[in-house]
Design an enzyme around this catalytic site. Structure first.
Site, PDB file in Angstrom:
ATOM      1  N   LYS A 194      29.051  48.118  54.685  1.00  0.00           N
ATOM      2  CA  LYS A 194      28.383  48.485  53.431  1.00  0.00           C
ATOM      3  C   LYS A 194      29.260  47.997  52.288  1.00  0.00           C
ATOM      4  O   LYS A 194      30.406  48.424  52.143  1.00  0.00           O
ATOM      5  CB  LYS A 194      28.183  49.997  53.354  1.00  0.00           C
ATOM      6  CG  LYS A 194      27.586  50.422  52.013  1.00  0.00           C
ATOM      7  CD  LYS A 194      27.175  51.878  51.999  1.00  0.00           C
ATOM      8  CE  LYS A 194      26.578  52.244  50.655  1.00  0.00           C
ATOM      9  NZ  LYS A 194      26.151  53.651  50.602  1.00  0.00           N
ATOM     10  N   LYS A 247      24.547  46.275  54.770  1.00  0.00           N
ATOM     11  CA  LYS A 247      23.921  46.698  53.515  1.00  0.00           C
ATOM     12  C   LYS A 247      24.690  46.135  52.337  1.00  0.00           C
ATOM     13  O   LYS A 247      25.902  46.303  52.311  1.00  0.00           O
ATOM     14  CB  LYS A 247      23.949  48.230  53.473  1.00  0.00           C
ATOM     15  CG  LYS A 247      23.384  48.817  52.211  1.00  0.00           C
ATOM     16  CD  LYS A 247      23.420  50.318  52.317  1.00  0.00           C
ATOM     17  CE  LYS A 247      22.916  50.928  51.030  1.00  0.00           C
ATOM     18  NZ  LYS A 247      23.036  52.353  51.035  1.00  0.00           N
TER      19      LYS A 247
HETATM   20  C1  PBG Z   1      25.267  56.189  48.934  1.00  0.00           C
HETATM   21  C2  PBG Z   1      24.043  55.375  49.131  1.00  0.00           C
HETATM   22  C3  PBG Z   1      23.659  54.272  48.359  1.00  0.00           C
HETATM   23  C4  PBG Z   1      22.449  53.804  48.857  1.00  0.00           C
HETATM   24  C5  PBG Z   1      22.105  54.628  49.923  1.00  0.00           C
HETATM   25  N1  PBG Z   1      23.103  55.596  50.089  1.00  0.00           N
HETATM   26  C6  PBG Z   1      24.241  53.566  47.228  1.00  0.00           C
HETATM   27  C7  PBG Z   1      25.551  53.908  46.687  1.00  0.00           C
HETATM   28  O1  PBG Z   1      26.563  53.585  47.290  1.00  0.00           O
HETATM   29  O2  PBG Z   1      25.572  54.493  45.607  1.00  0.00           O
HETATM   30  C8  PBG Z   1      21.726  52.625  48.274  1.00  0.00           C
HETATM   31  C9  PBG Z   1      20.385  52.278  48.762  1.00  0.00           C
HETATM   32  C10 PBG Z   1      19.643  51.348  47.898  1.00  0.00           C
HETATM   33  O3  PBG Z   1      20.159  50.785  46.905  1.00  0.00           O
HETATM   34  O4  PBG Z   1      18.467  51.141  48.197  1.00  0.00           O
HETATM   35  N2  PBG Z   1      25.602  57.115  49.895  1.00  0.00           N
END
Ligand code: PBG
Length: 323
Positions: A194, A247
Protein backbone atom coordinates in the site's frame (compact mmCIF):
# COMPACT_ATOMS: atom_id res chain seq x y z
CA UNK A 1 5.07 -12.08 -44.96
CA UNK A 2 4.59 -15.22 -42.90
CA UNK A 3 3.24 -13.53 -39.84
CA UNK A 4 0.42 -11.04 -40.18
CA UNK A 5 -0.95 -10.33 -36.68
CA UNK A 6 -3.79 -8.36 -38.27
CA UNK A 7 -5.33 -11.64 -39.52
CA UNK A 8 -6.45 -12.34 -35.96
CA UNK A 9 -7.97 -8.89 -35.65
CA UNK A 10 -10.09 -8.87 -38.79
CA UNK A 11 -13.51 -9.64 -37.32
CA UNK A 12 -15.28 -9.38 -34.00
CA UNK A 13 -15.56 -13.19 -33.80
CA UNK A 14 -11.86 -13.74 -34.29
CA UNK A 15 -10.95 -10.92 -31.94
CA UNK A 16 -13.17 -12.55 -29.29
CA UNK A 17 -11.63 -15.95 -29.99
CA UNK A 18 -8.10 -14.75 -29.32
CA UNK A 19 -9.01 -12.48 -26.43
CA UNK A 20 -6.64 -13.19 -23.54
CA UNK A 21 -8.33 -11.42 -20.67
CA UNK A 22 -12.03 -11.20 -19.88
CA UNK A 23 -13.65 -9.23 -17.14
CA UNK A 24 -16.43 -10.69 -15.07
CA UNK A 25 -18.48 -9.26 -12.28
CA UNK A 26 -17.09 -12.19 -10.26
CA UNK A 27 -13.67 -10.49 -10.32
CA UNK A 28 -15.03 -7.45 -8.56
CA UNK A 29 -15.44 -6.30 -5.03
CA UNK A 30 -17.53 -3.17 -4.48
CA UNK A 31 -16.46 -0.78 -1.69
CA UNK A 32 -19.36 0.95 0.12
CA UNK A 33 -19.56 3.72 2.72
CA UNK A 34 -21.89 3.66 5.72
CA UNK A 35 -22.96 6.63 7.86
CA UNK A 36 -25.20 7.05 10.90
CA UNK A 37 -28.90 7.88 10.83
CA UNK A 38 -31.65 6.60 8.59
CA UNK A 39 -33.02 7.52 5.19
CA UNK A 40 -29.68 9.08 4.26
CA UNK A 41 -27.96 8.78 0.90
CA UNK A 42 -25.26 11.45 0.66
CA UNK A 43 -23.41 11.91 -2.63
CA UNK A 44 -19.61 12.01 -2.40
CA UNK A 45 -18.88 15.07 -4.50
CA UNK A 46 -15.42 13.96 -5.61
CA UNK A 47 -16.73 10.49 -6.58
CA UNK A 48 -19.69 11.06 -8.93
CA UNK A 49 -22.19 8.19 -8.64
CA UNK A 50 -20.91 7.05 -5.22
CA UNK A 51 -22.80 7.72 -1.99
CA UNK A 52 -22.56 7.30 1.73
CA UNK A 53 -25.58 5.36 3.02
CA UNK A 54 -27.29 5.07 6.35
CA UNK A 55 -27.70 1.42 7.29
CA UNK A 56 -31.30 1.08 6.06
CA UNK A 57 -30.41 2.37 2.60
CA UNK A 58 -27.11 0.49 2.57
CA UNK A 59 -29.05 -2.77 2.83
CA UNK A 60 -31.21 -1.70 -0.12
CA UNK A 61 -28.14 -0.78 -2.14
CA UNK A 62 -26.54 -4.16 -1.45
CA UNK A 63 -29.76 -5.91 -2.42
CA UNK A 64 -29.75 -4.07 -5.75
CA UNK A 65 -26.11 -4.96 -6.34
CA UNK A 66 -26.71 -8.62 -5.49
CA UNK A 67 -29.49 -8.68 -8.09
CA UNK A 68 -26.95 -7.36 -10.59
CA UNK A 69 -24.65 -10.25 -9.74
CA UNK A 70 -22.17 -8.54 -7.40
CA UNK A 71 -21.22 -10.92 -4.62
CA UNK A 72 -18.32 -9.23 -2.87
CA UNK A 73 -18.32 -5.95 -1.01
CA UNK A 74 -16.07 -3.92 1.25
CA UNK A 75 -17.46 -1.58 3.87
CA UNK A 76 -15.98 1.59 5.39
CA UNK A 77 -17.58 3.72 8.12
CA UNK A 78 -17.87 7.47 8.40
CA UNK A 79 -17.47 8.06 12.10
CA UNK A 80 -18.80 11.24 13.69
CA UNK A 81 -16.07 13.51 15.02
CA UNK A 82 -17.45 13.28 18.60
CA UNK A 83 -16.76 9.51 18.64
CA UNK A 84 -13.12 9.86 17.64
CA UNK A 85 -10.29 9.65 20.16
CA UNK A 86 -6.55 9.04 20.19
CA UNK A 87 -6.91 5.25 20.70
CA UNK A 88 -9.83 4.63 18.30
CA UNK A 89 -11.95 3.09 21.08
CA UNK A 90 -15.05 3.47 18.90
CA UNK A 91 -13.57 0.87 16.58
CA UNK A 92 -14.34 -2.01 18.95
CA UNK A 93 -17.28 -0.60 20.95
CA UNK A 94 -20.30 -2.92 20.90
CA UNK A 95 -23.21 -1.09 19.35
CA UNK A 96 -21.03 1.11 17.15
CA UNK A 97 -22.30 2.08 13.72
CA UNK A 98 -19.75 -0.11 11.94
CA UNK A 99 -20.15 -3.27 14.04
CA UNK A 100 -23.94 -3.00 13.82
CA UNK A 101 -23.67 -2.57 10.06
CA UNK A 102 -21.43 -5.66 9.73
CA UNK A 103 -23.93 -7.63 11.77
CA UNK A 104 -26.91 -6.42 9.76
CA UNK A 105 -25.28 -6.98 6.38
CA UNK A 106 -23.86 -10.41 7.15
CA UNK A 107 -27.08 -11.72 8.65
CA UNK A 108 -29.27 -10.31 5.90
CA UNK A 109 -26.95 -11.49 3.07
CA UNK A 110 -25.21 -14.65 4.33
CA UNK A 111 -24.21 -15.60 0.77
CA UNK A 112 -22.08 -12.53 0.04
CA UNK A 113 -18.46 -11.87 0.96
CA UNK A 114 -17.96 -8.73 3.03
CA UNK A 115 -14.45 -7.39 3.50
CA UNK A 116 -14.33 -5.40 6.73
CA UNK A 117 -11.72 -2.74 7.32
CA UNK A 118 -9.19 -2.92 10.12
CA UNK A 119 -7.40 0.41 10.61
CA UNK A 120 -7.58 3.21 13.13
CA UNK A 121 -7.92 6.20 10.81
CA UNK A 122 -11.74 6.47 10.57
CA UNK A 123 -11.93 6.49 14.40
CA UNK A 124 -8.73 8.34 15.25
CA UNK A 125 -8.82 11.97 16.39
CA UNK A 126 -5.38 12.23 14.75
CA UNK A 127 -6.59 10.79 11.44
CA UNK A 128 -3.71 8.31 11.39
CA UNK A 129 -3.69 4.53 11.07
CA UNK A 130 -1.74 4.09 14.31
CA UNK A 131 -1.51 5.51 17.81
CA UNK A 132 0.26 8.86 17.75
CA UNK A 133 2.71 9.99 20.40
CA UNK A 134 4.84 13.12 20.11
CA UNK A 135 4.18 13.24 16.40
CA UNK A 136 5.29 9.61 15.87
CA UNK A 137 3.06 6.76 14.70
CA UNK A 138 3.65 3.94 17.19
CA UNK A 139 3.77 0.45 15.70
CA UNK A 140 3.65 -2.17 18.45
CA UNK A 141 1.26 -0.15 20.61
CA UNK A 142 -1.18 -0.06 17.69
CA UNK A 143 -1.32 -3.85 17.17
CA UNK A 144 -3.54 -4.63 20.21
CA UNK A 145 -6.05 -2.00 19.03
CA UNK A 146 -6.17 -3.64 15.60
CA UNK A 147 -6.64 -7.04 17.23
CA UNK A 148 -9.58 -5.82 19.34
CA UNK A 149 -11.10 -4.31 16.21
CA UNK A 150 -10.63 -7.52 14.18
CA UNK A 151 -12.13 -9.72 16.90
CA UNK A 152 -15.08 -7.35 17.36
CA UNK A 153 -15.70 -7.48 13.60
CA UNK A 154 -15.48 -11.27 13.55
CA UNK A 155 -17.94 -11.42 16.44
CA UNK A 156 -20.25 -9.14 14.47
CA UNK A 157 -20.17 -11.58 11.56
CA UNK A 158 -17.17 -10.67 9.41
CA UNK A 159 -15.54 -13.58 7.59
CA UNK A 160 -12.83 -11.55 5.85
CA UNK A 161 -10.86 -8.70 7.34
CA UNK A 162 -8.70 -6.20 5.50
CA UNK A 163 -5.96 -4.61 7.58
CA UNK A 164 -5.32 -1.38 5.64
CA UNK A 165 -2.98 0.23 8.16
CA UNK A 166 0.54 -0.91 7.14
CA UNK A 167 1.83 -1.44 10.68
CA UNK A 168 4.67 -3.98 10.76
CA UNK A 169 3.75 -7.45 11.96
CA UNK A 170 0.02 -6.86 11.98
CA UNK A 171 -0.97 -9.76 9.74
CA UNK A 172 0.68 -12.30 12.04
CA UNK A 173 -0.60 -10.52 15.13
CA UNK A 174 -4.17 -10.50 13.82
CA UNK A 175 -3.93 -14.11 12.63
CA UNK A 176 -2.95 -15.26 16.10
CA UNK A 177 -5.53 -13.06 17.84
CA UNK A 178 -8.32 -14.37 15.59
CA UNK A 179 -7.22 -17.98 16.04
CA UNK A 180 -7.07 -17.63 19.82
CA UNK A 181 -10.56 -16.11 19.85
CA UNK A 182 -11.93 -19.08 17.89
CA UNK A 183 -12.02 -17.38 14.49
CA UNK A 184 -9.60 -19.53 12.51
CA UNK A 185 -12.04 -19.39 9.58
CA UNK A 186 -11.89 -15.62 9.28
CA UNK A 187 -9.62 -14.73 6.36
CA UNK A 188 -7.14 -11.89 6.00
CA UNK A 189 -6.84 -9.82 2.84
CA UNK A 190 -3.54 -8.09 3.53
CA UNK A 191 -2.86 -4.65 2.13
CA UNK A 192 0.60 -5.88 1.20
CA UNK A 193 1.94 -3.09 -0.99
CA UNK A 194 0.00 0.00 0.00
CA UNK A 195 1.68 3.12 -1.25
CA UNK A 196 1.59 6.65 0.21
CA UNK A 197 -0.51 7.90 -2.67
CA UNK A 198 -2.21 11.11 -3.75
CA UNK A 199 -4.99 8.98 -5.22
CA UNK A 200 -6.69 8.43 -1.83
CA UNK A 201 -7.96 12.04 -1.69
CA UNK A 202 -11.64 11.45 -2.54
CA UNK A 203 -11.86 8.52 -0.08
CA UNK A 204 -10.63 10.76 2.72
CA UNK A 205 -13.34 13.27 1.70
CA UNK A 206 -15.94 10.50 1.88
CA UNK A 207 -14.97 9.52 5.43
CA UNK A 208 -13.53 12.83 6.64
CA UNK A 209 -10.55 10.74 7.67
CA UNK A 210 -7.60 12.79 6.40
CA UNK A 211 -4.60 12.96 8.74
CA UNK A 212 -4.79 16.00 11.04
CA UNK A 213 -1.05 16.53 10.73
CA UNK A 214 1.74 15.31 8.48
CA UNK A 215 1.33 12.46 6.01
CA UNK A 216 1.40 8.66 6.03
CA UNK A 217 4.90 8.22 4.64
CA UNK A 218 6.34 6.55 7.75
CA UNK A 219 4.02 3.58 7.28
CA UNK A 220 2.69 3.52 3.70
CA UNK A 221 5.25 2.68 1.02
CA UNK A 222 7.27 5.05 -1.13
CA UNK A 223 5.84 5.03 -4.69
CA UNK A 224 9.42 4.81 -5.96
CA UNK A 225 9.94 1.34 -4.51
CA UNK A 226 9.41 -2.02 -6.16
CA UNK A 227 11.77 -4.46 -4.43
CA UNK A 228 10.37 -3.35 -1.09
CA UNK A 229 6.99 -4.78 -2.17
CA UNK A 230 8.67 -8.20 -2.20
CA UNK A 231 9.75 -7.75 1.41
CA UNK A 232 6.14 -7.01 2.34
CA UNK A 233 5.00 -10.00 0.27
CA UNK A 234 7.33 -12.39 2.08
CA UNK A 235 6.23 -11.09 5.46
CA UNK A 236 2.50 -11.23 4.73
CA UNK A 237 2.81 -14.77 3.34
CA UNK A 238 4.81 -15.94 6.31
CA UNK A 239 2.38 -14.25 8.70
CA UNK A 240 -0.62 -16.08 7.25
CA UNK A 241 -2.30 -13.75 4.76
CA UNK A 242 -4.97 -15.31 2.51
CA UNK A 243 -4.86 -12.60 -0.16
CA UNK A 244 -2.17 -10.07 -1.07
CA UNK A 245 -3.29 -6.63 -2.18
CA UNK A 246 -1.68 -3.86 -4.19
CA UNK A 247 -3.02 -0.34 -3.73
CA UNK A 248 -3.55 1.84 -5.75
CA UNK A 249 -3.89 -0.18 -8.95
CA UNK A 250 -3.40 1.83 -12.12
CA UNK A 251 -0.14 3.57 -11.34
CA UNK A 252 1.12 0.27 -9.86
CA UNK A 253 0.40 -2.33 -12.54
CA UNK A 254 4.05 -3.39 -12.44
CA UNK A 255 3.70 -4.12 -8.73
CA UNK A 256 0.58 -6.22 -9.37
CA UNK A 257 2.54 -8.23 -11.94
CA UNK A 258 5.49 -8.53 -9.57
CA UNK A 259 3.39 -9.96 -6.75
CA UNK A 260 1.59 -12.27 -9.19
CA UNK A 261 4.93 -13.70 -10.30
CA UNK A 262 6.25 -14.12 -6.80
CA UNK A 263 3.38 -15.67 -4.90
CA UNK A 264 0.86 -18.45 -5.27
CA UNK A 265 -1.69 -16.54 -3.22
CA UNK A 266 -4.56 -14.72 -4.92
CA UNK A 267 -3.61 -11.14 -5.75
CA UNK A 268 -6.09 -8.31 -5.23
CA UNK A 269 -5.77 -4.74 -6.47
CA UNK A 270 -7.55 -1.67 -5.15
CA UNK A 271 -8.65 0.64 -7.97
CA UNK A 272 -8.84 3.56 -5.54
CA UNK A 273 -11.04 6.62 -5.22
CA UNK A 274 -8.75 9.02 -7.09
CA UNK A 275 -8.47 6.61 -10.03
CA UNK A 276 -12.26 6.50 -10.17
CA UNK A 277 -12.54 10.29 -9.82
CA UNK A 278 -10.11 10.97 -12.69
CA UNK A 279 -12.13 8.97 -15.19
CA UNK A 280 -15.45 10.36 -13.96
CA UNK A 281 -14.21 13.96 -14.10
CA UNK A 282 -12.84 13.60 -17.61
CA UNK A 283 -16.02 11.87 -18.76
CA UNK A 284 -18.21 14.60 -17.25
CA UNK A 285 -16.22 17.15 -19.22
CA UNK A 286 -16.72 15.16 -22.39
CA UNK A 287 -12.96 14.66 -22.62
CA UNK A 288 -13.07 10.90 -22.86
CA UNK A 289 -15.59 8.11 -23.15
CA UNK A 290 -16.10 7.18 -19.49
CA UNK A 291 -17.47 3.72 -20.17
CA UNK A 292 -14.63 2.70 -22.46
CA UNK A 293 -12.03 4.19 -20.15
CA UNK A 294 -13.55 2.27 -17.23
CA UNK A 295 -13.46 -1.04 -19.12
CA UNK A 296 -9.94 -0.49 -20.38
CA UNK A 297 -8.55 0.34 -16.97
CA UNK A 298 -10.32 -2.56 -15.23
CA UNK A 299 -9.01 -4.86 -17.95
CA UNK A 300 -5.47 -3.59 -17.46
CA UNK A 301 -5.65 -4.40 -13.76
CA UNK A 302 -6.75 -7.96 -14.46
CA UNK A 303 -4.22 -8.38 -17.28
CA UNK A 304 -1.45 -7.27 -14.92
CA UNK A 305 -2.34 -10.21 -12.69
CA UNK A 306 -5.04 -9.18 -10.24
CA UNK A 307 -7.63 -11.85 -9.59
CA UNK A 308 -9.73 -9.62 -7.35
CA UNK A 309 -10.41 -5.98 -8.21
CA UNK A 310 -11.74 -3.65 -5.56
CA UNK A 311 -13.44 -0.95 -7.58
CA UNK A 312 -16.06 1.79 -7.28
CA UNK A 313 -16.95 0.90 -10.88
CA UNK A 314 -18.31 -2.52 -9.86
CA UNK A 315 -21.99 -1.56 -9.99
CA UNK A 316 -21.65 0.33 -13.26
CA UNK A 317 -19.79 -2.63 -14.75
CA UNK A 318 -22.50 -5.02 -13.55
CA UNK A 319 -25.24 -2.81 -15.01
CA UNK A 320 -23.44 -2.67 -18.31
CA UNK A 321 -23.11 -6.44 -18.35
CA UNK A 322 -26.84 -6.88 -17.84
CA UNK A 323 -27.77 -4.51 -20.62
C1 PBG B 1 -6.83 3.91 5.24
C2 PBG B 1 -7.48 3.65 3.93
C3 PBG B 1 -7.35 4.44 2.78
C4 PBG B 1 -8.14 3.88 1.78
C5 PBG B 1 -8.74 2.75 2.34
N1 PBG B 1 -8.33 2.62 3.67
C6 PBG B 1 -6.60 5.64 2.45
C7 PBG B 1 -5.67 6.27 3.38
O1 PBG B 1 -4.58 5.76 3.59
O2 PBG B 1 -6.03 7.32 3.91
C8 PBG B 1 -8.25 4.45 0.40
C9 PBG B 1 -9.21 3.88 -0.55
C10 PBG B 1 -9.48 4.73 -1.72
O3 PBG B 1 -8.85 5.78 -1.96
O4 PBG B 1 -10.38 4.35 -2.47
N2 PBG B 1 -6.90 2.93 6.21
Amino acid sequence: MLQRPRRNRQSAVIRDMVEETRLSVKDMLFPLFVQSGSGKKTPIVSMPGIHRYSLDLLLKEIEECVELGIRSFALFPQVEESFKDSVASESYRKGSLYLDAIHAVSSRFPEISLLTDVAMDPYSSDGHDGIVKDGQILNDETLPVLAKMAIAQAQAGSRLIGPSDMMDGRVGYLREALDCAGFSNVGIMAYTAKYASAFYGPFRDALESAPKFGDKKTYQMNPANRREALIELELDEAEGADFLMVKPALAYLDIIALLRENSHLPIAAYNVSGEYAMIKAAAQNGWLDGEKAMLESLLSIKRAGAQVILTYFAKEFAQLNQA
